[in-house]
Design a protein around this motif. Sequence first.
Motif, PDB file in Angstrom:
ATOM      1  N   ARG A  56       3.717  37.545 -14.820  1.00 49.75           N
ATOM      2  CA  ARG A  56       3.555  37.844 -13.400  1.00 49.75           C
ATOM      3  C   ARG A  56       2.316  38.672 -13.097  1.00 49.75           C
ATOM      4  O   ARG A  56       2.316  39.547 -12.221  1.00 49.75           O
ATOM      5  N   MET A  57       1.219  38.402 -13.813  1.00 49.94           N
ATOM      6  CA  MET A  57      -0.064  38.995 -13.456  1.00 49.94           C
ATOM      7  C   MET A  57      -0.641  38.227 -12.261  1.00 49.94           C
ATOM      8  O   MET A  57      -0.509  37.004 -12.174  1.00 49.94           O
ATOM      9  N   LEU A 113       5.356  35.135   3.758  1.00 51.08           N
ATOM     10  CA  LEU A 113       6.008  36.375   3.343  1.00 51.08           C
ATOM     11  C   LEU A 113       7.438  36.462   3.878  1.00 51.08           C
ATOM     12  O   LEU A 113       8.245  37.232   3.366  1.00 51.08           O
ATOM     13  N   ARG A 114       7.754  35.648   4.897  1.00 44.86           N
ATOM     14  CA  ARG A 114       9.104  35.646   5.472  1.00 44.86           C
ATOM     15  C   ARG A 114       9.980  34.558   4.863  1.00 44.86           C
ATOM     16  O   ARG A 114      11.102  34.341   5.319  1.00 44.86           O
ATOM     17  N   PRO A 118       9.339  34.158  -0.912  1.00 44.47           N
ATOM     18  CA  PRO A 118       8.597  33.597  -2.048  1.00 44.47           C
ATOM     19  C   PRO A 118       8.707  34.492  -3.270  1.00 44.47           C
ATOM     20  O   PRO A 118       8.806  35.716  -3.154  1.00 44.47           O
ATOM     21  N   GLU A 119       8.732  33.884  -4.449  1.00 43.11           N
ATOM     22  CA  GLU A 119       8.596  34.650  -5.686  1.00 43.11           C
ATOM     23  C   GLU A 119       7.166  34.560  -6.208  1.00 43.11           C
ATOM     24  O   GLU A 119       6.700  35.450  -6.903  1.00 43.11           O
ATOM     25  N   ARG A 120       6.504  33.477  -5.864  1.00 44.90           N
ATOM     26  CA  ARG A 120       5.078  33.318  -6.166  1.00 44.90           C
ATOM     27  C   ARG A 120       4.398  32.708  -4.946  1.00 44.90           C
ATOM     28  O   ARG A 120       4.931  31.796  -4.325  1.00 44.90           O
ATOM     29  N   THR A 145       2.761  44.175  -2.519  1.00 46.08           N
ATOM     30  CA  THR A 145       4.089  44.494  -1.971  1.00 46.08           C
ATOM     31  C   THR A 145       5.171  43.655  -2.625  1.00 46.08           C
ATOM     32  O   THR A 145       6.074  43.153  -1.947  1.00 46.08           O
ATOM     33  N   GLY A 146       5.078  43.475  -3.930  1.00 45.93           N
ATOM     34  CA  GLY A 146       6.175  42.857  -4.664  1.00 45.93           C
ATOM     35  C   GLY A 146       6.039  41.387  -4.972  1.00 45.93           C
ATOM     36  O   GLY A 146       6.947  40.812  -5.583  1.00 45.93           O
ATOM     37  N   HIS A 147       4.952  40.747  -4.553  1.00 40.04           N
ATOM     38  CA  HIS A 147       4.780  39.322  -4.852  1.00 40.04           C
ATOM     39  C   HIS A 147       3.851  39.151  -6.044  1.00 40.04           C
ATOM     40  O   HIS A 147       2.789  38.538  -5.955  1.00 40.04           O
TER      41      HIS A 147
END
Length: 457
Positions: free
Chosen positions: A225-226, A297-298, A301-303, A323-325
């Motif tokens: 998850r880079m 963003l709504r 999504p995980e990626r 912010t977490g993505h």
Amino acid sequence: MDYQAQTNLSASVDPDESEVTRPADWNVLSDNESRYKEQIHKKLLDVIDLARINTLSEEDARSQMRHICQQLFDEISLPINMQARQKIVQHIEDEVMGLGPLESLLADASISDILVNGPDLVYVERDGKLQKAHCRFDSEAHLRNVIDRIVSRVGRRIDESSPMVDARLKDGSRVNVVIPPLAIDGSALSIRRFAIKKLSIEQLIETDSLSHAAAKFIQGAVKGRMNILVSGGTGSGKTTFLNILSGFIPEDERVITIEDAAELQMQQPHVVRLETRPANIEGKSEITQRDLVKNALRMRPERIVIGEVRGGEAFDMLQAMNTGHDGSLTTIHANSARDSLTRVENMVAMGGIDFPISTIRKQIASAIHIVIQVQRLEDGKRKVVSIQEINGMEGDVVTMSELFKFERCGMDNGRVLGRFKATGIIPACFDNLQQRGIEISTAMFHPGEEWRPENGH
């Protein structure tokens, strides 16, 4: 795209006539053949039911047209042999069902780019080299008709009020069109082909575009998850490389792609593909990449994968990464890894974000983890030339460490010589990747003998 129906010229002839060898100028009609084609084409449109043809599969529709054309040839009794008949019928099929003279080029898997500079001049790229194609359009009107067919299929339009457009073919190939008055010598059509068979990381290793160690690290960076930025010039293979990277995303993750013209070939089952929309004839209803990034963003999504960062959406992309993505991927036009960060910085400013430069750079340094530079070399080969990690800030400067690089050592008969090697720097994300269960070893980053999987981890 299935090209079998497009290249099978003998479906309506006897078996003993099916082995006709195509001459070198198969794509070019003589003056007489052009006249005959016009006659048969006109009569075909008078007798064929286009509405019914459109309900058939492409193969069945072409088969029916071949049969009708053969009957028309017999009725008119044109003085031409079977080979010339087949040649004319193929051209008529391509006009009615496909993209005219472009069909034969699209059926050639060795062609990576098709470049039309007006009706009389068509170039193709094979093995990284440009060469003139043996085909042409009858007129500017003929070329414009093919262009209209391409752009209308994806809900786009092109006219004097909107003389430039990006579109795509049904096989995912990218299309750009510029028409007069902007294009002075006739409409300019550029098609960037995508390989029918998807490239793999193993193929990049086999063709010396990447080393075993670099490939292993890249695979681990995606799985770990880079956030990765792929940088390069036009035609350097950024999108192709992004497709390869996307293959390492786990199948149980929700991926949202955002593009101007949908061309990514994601390999996961859970993918939501979003595409921008240009303004209508009244200049309204435009949906930009920035609008889509905000909306993505709504969508839980995980990626997030952005085909290419071009403008103000760069700021929203950085915000998402911060912010977490994690694990987001994108590409950018730039000549070096360092230049790519400068371009992101400039694009954030283009979005009307009135932040101090130091604040923007801090956002970049914390959001992007890895920058991969790809390049098209003089011999036409496309290679990864640098993999760099962003370490953070020193004062107002974003610091970077080069982990792998392509080291040139000369030329041999027009071929670039060199090797891909590690620089000896252990990435700062090494411990983080190991904690995520990614199998990497410090031996991969040793600048001496090349690391290989069989050497162990």
